[in-house]
Design an enzyme around this catalytic site. Structure first.
Site, PDB file in Angstrom:
ATOM      1  N   VAL A  15       0.830  -1.203   0.000  1.00  0.00           N
ATOM      2  CA  VAL A  15       0.000   0.000   0.000  1.00  0.00           C
ATOM      3  C   VAL A  15       0.865   1.254   0.000  1.00  0.00           C
ATOM      4  O   VAL A  15       0.578   2.223  -0.715  1.00  0.00           O
ATOM      5  CB  VAL A  15      -0.956  -0.006   1.207  1.00  0.00           C
ATOM      6  CG1 VAL A  15      -1.762   1.293   1.254  1.00  0.00           C
ATOM      7  CG2 VAL A  15      -1.909  -1.198   1.119  1.00  0.00           C
ATOM      8  N   GLU A 130     -10.233   6.436   6.104  1.00  0.00           N
ATOM      9  CA  GLU A 130     -11.123   5.879   5.084  1.00  0.00           C
ATOM     10  C   GLU A 130     -10.659   4.529   4.568  1.00  0.00           C
ATOM     11  O   GLU A 130     -11.461   3.615   4.354  1.00  0.00           O
ATOM     12  CB  GLU A 130     -11.228   6.865   3.909  1.00  0.00           C
ATOM     13  CG  GLU A 130     -12.068   6.376   2.742  1.00  0.00           C
ATOM     14  CD  GLU A 130     -13.532   6.215   3.094  1.00  0.00           C
ATOM     15  OE1 GLU A 130     -14.006   5.060   3.113  1.00  0.00           O
ATOM     16  OE2 GLU A 130     -14.195   7.229   3.359  1.00  0.00           O
ATOM     17  N   ILE A 137     -13.242   1.783  -1.609  1.00  0.00           N
ATOM     18  CA  ILE A 137     -14.644   2.208  -1.585  1.00  0.00           C
ATOM     19  C   ILE A 137     -14.804   3.326  -0.549  1.00  0.00           C
ATOM     20  O   ILE A 137     -14.462   3.137   0.618  1.00  0.00           O
ATOM     21  CB  ILE A 137     -15.572   1.033  -1.212  1.00  0.00           C
ATOM     22  CG1 ILE A 137     -15.330  -0.158  -2.134  1.00  0.00           C
ATOM     23  CG2 ILE A 137     -17.025   1.463  -1.275  1.00  0.00           C
ATOM     24  CD1 ILE A 137     -16.061  -1.419  -1.707  1.00  0.00           C
ATOM     25  N   GLY A 188      -2.338 -14.114  -4.136  1.00  0.00           N
ATOM     26  CA  GLY A 188      -2.104 -12.942  -3.293  1.00  0.00           C
ATOM     27  C   GLY A 188      -3.352 -12.389  -2.635  1.00  0.00           C
ATOM     28  O   GLY A 188      -3.319 -11.321  -2.023  1.00  0.00           O
ATOM     29  N   GLU A 191      -3.317 -14.235   2.922  1.00  0.00           N
ATOM     30  CA  GLU A 191      -1.998 -14.241   3.541  1.00  0.00           C
ATOM     31  C   GLU A 191      -1.530 -15.680   3.770  1.00  0.00           C
ATOM     32  O   GLU A 191      -2.323 -16.622   3.734  1.00  0.00           O
ATOM     33  CB  GLU A 191      -2.046 -13.501   4.884  1.00  0.00           C
ATOM     34  CG  GLU A 191      -2.501 -12.061   4.802  1.00  0.00           C
ATOM     35  CD  GLU A 191      -1.468 -11.154   4.152  1.00  0.00           C
ATOM     36  OE1 GLU A 191      -0.279 -11.546   4.084  1.00  0.00           O
ATOM     37  OE2 GLU A 191      -1.853 -10.066   3.699  1.00  0.00           O
ATOM     38  N   LYS A 206     -13.647  -4.291  10.943  1.00  0.00           N
ATOM     39  CA  LYS A 206     -14.228  -3.312  10.032  1.00  0.00           C
ATOM     40  C   LYS A 206     -15.671  -2.969  10.416  1.00  0.00           C
ATOM     41  O   LYS A 206     -16.089  -1.819  10.333  1.00  0.00           O
ATOM     42  CB  LYS A 206     -14.172  -3.849   8.608  1.00  0.00           C
ATOM     43  CG  LYS A 206     -12.756  -4.002   8.078  1.00  0.00           C
ATOM     44  CD  LYS A 206     -12.720  -4.753   6.760  1.00  0.00           C
ATOM     45  CE  LYS A 206     -11.299  -4.951   6.267  1.00  0.00           C
ATOM     46  NZ  LYS A 206     -11.228  -5.784   5.042  1.00  0.00           N
TER      47      LYS A 206
END
Length: 433
Positions: A15, A130, A137, A188, A191, A206
């Site tokens: 990321v 976010e 999203i 991928g 994990e 989440k």
């Protein structure tokens, strides 16, 4: 020339590399949005010599977090290193030094979100997250800004791409769980240690974040009832399909009056439900509001660039606030005290698959048990088993309270005519069809 705004980056993995790419490749767009360049001044890494997914000047890399957390020229810190306790310490130090925070760390926000948000408010700093839910999203901004005038009554969604990929392949191809898990790891999507995903823990974190924002009350991870996908069998998926349902790992948060329920569990959805068509690694969240009605947020739930897009969008919001001098003003404390529903206040339909003795009157006795608790049947299948002394009964109930349903299950397990309860799942989403 307009002075650049300097940022520090904690982490340069998948990321973090995406964040660097977007900031470098979209400078013209970012300049237009905030009126000045964005400069990555320092990046915290574990190994400076490591080969990277992105080209970056080695002089920007550091092993010392203080070069970011204590540098007065760095205005904002982007955290993409993961982890919980050490990361919490870093972010609290950054906030104490008046640095704004953007993070994608769902684990951290689910466990320590209130503490970090309080620290941000004390120091007049922004803390945006976010990217912590559903990758690219914009669901959190949709709740906080787009639906801020509405009263959210229910959030239901697929918020874990790994489990959705696994269940999609199992349902469509008839593949075994272990086989699909290996494929997900090779691609991928999972994990090496997938336990957080397949146990439902990732989705639960989440949902704690979504419920906290959607219902404006502090929902803790411990408040989320969690069940993963490891016990789902090929038979469960086969019968689900035969009855017109699709199996998904569903995160659910619902509010009735002042009381809420939050859970993550495999659930059956009617094949015509919009969430039933969300396949592979994609995520989607269905939002019910008293005024807006029903809306759905859909898109890639993970990945370098989708997640990085959400992070940089948060960064743009931070820097716009910085230019306007209004940082730390957007956070709103929870409005309501937390009241969790009791089992007698939770209502749903249920799928149950049981093995029973193949004798006259067994189904009648089971029907009577359900009727004693005021629960009828919506759908019934009865099929023979290879063991000719037993048969299989598959039921979908009408709506029942969780208290009554759990009582029925306990009594069924004590019946001599019942060999075993093979599986049971919640049924959701039929009211929109």
């Amino acid at each position: 020339m307009v002075k650049a705004i300097s940022i520090g980056l904690l982490g340069l993995g998948t990321v973090g590399s995406g964040v660097v790419k977007i900031i470098e490749n979209h400078q013209d767009k970012l300049m237009h949005q905030i009126g000045c360049p964005i400069l990555i001044k320092k990046v915290l890494v574990k190994d400076i010599e490591k080969e990277r997914r992105v080209s970056i000047d080695e002089n920007l890399l550091t092993l010392n977090p203080s070069e970011i957390l204590e540098d007065p020229e760095i205005d904002a810190v982007i955290e993409v290193m993961g982890g919980i306790e050490l990361t919490r310490e870093y972010l609290l130090k950054a906030l104490a030094n008046n640095k704004h925070i953007v993070t994608a760390n769902k684990d951290l926000m689910a466990l320590h979100g209130p503490e970090l948000l309080a620290a941000a408010s004390r120091n007049n700093c922004d803390l945006f997250y976010e990217a912590s839910v559903a990758g690219g999203i914009p669901i959190l901004r949709g709740l906080v800004d787009g639906l801020s005038s509405d009263r959210i009554t229910k959030l239901m969604g697929i918020v874990n791409g790994t489990t959705n990929f696994i269940l999609t392949k199992m349902s469509k191809n008839g593949s075994a769980y272990e086989e699909v898990l290996r494929e997900a790891q090779e691609l991928g999507f999972a994990e090496a240690d997938p336990s957080s995903d397949v146990s439902g823990l990732d989705a639960a974190r989440k949902m704690a974040i979504l419920a906290t924002l959607g219902f404006s009350m502090n929902i803790d991870l411990a408040d989320v009832k969690v069940r993963g996908i490891t016990e789902i069998s090929e038979e469960d998926l086969k019968y689900s399909k035969k009855l017109g349902y699709t199996m998904k790992l569903i995160g659910l948060a619902s509010r009735d009056g002042d009381k809420v329920e939050v859970s993550v569990q495999p659930a059956l959805l009617p094949e015509g439900h919009p969430l039933a068509g969300v396949n592979n690694e994609y995520n989607a969240v269905y939002v019910y509001g008293e005024a807006v009605g029903e809306t759905m947020f859909y898109g890639p739930g993970a990945g370098s660039l989708p997640t990085a897009t959400a992070i940089v969008s948060d960064l743009v919001a931070v820097l716009k606030n910085l230019r306007l001098g209004v940082n730390g003003k957007s956070a709103v404390s929870p409005q309501f005290s937390k009241l969790l529903k009791k089992p007698a206040e939770i209502f749903a339909k249920y799928f149950i698959r049981i093995h029973v003795k193949d004798e006259v009157g067994v189904l009648a006795n089971i029907t009577l048990l359900f009727a004693e608790h005021g629960v009828g049947f919506d759908k019934i299948l009865q099929l023979p088993l290879k063991d000719k002394d037993y048969s299989e009964i598959v039921l979908v109930t009408h709506t029942a309270s969780l208290r009554d349903y759990e009582c029925i299950l306990q009594k069924l397990e004590s019946y001599e005519m019942v060999k075993g309860i093979e599986s049971t799942y919640r049924v959701e989403g039929e009211n929109i069809l």
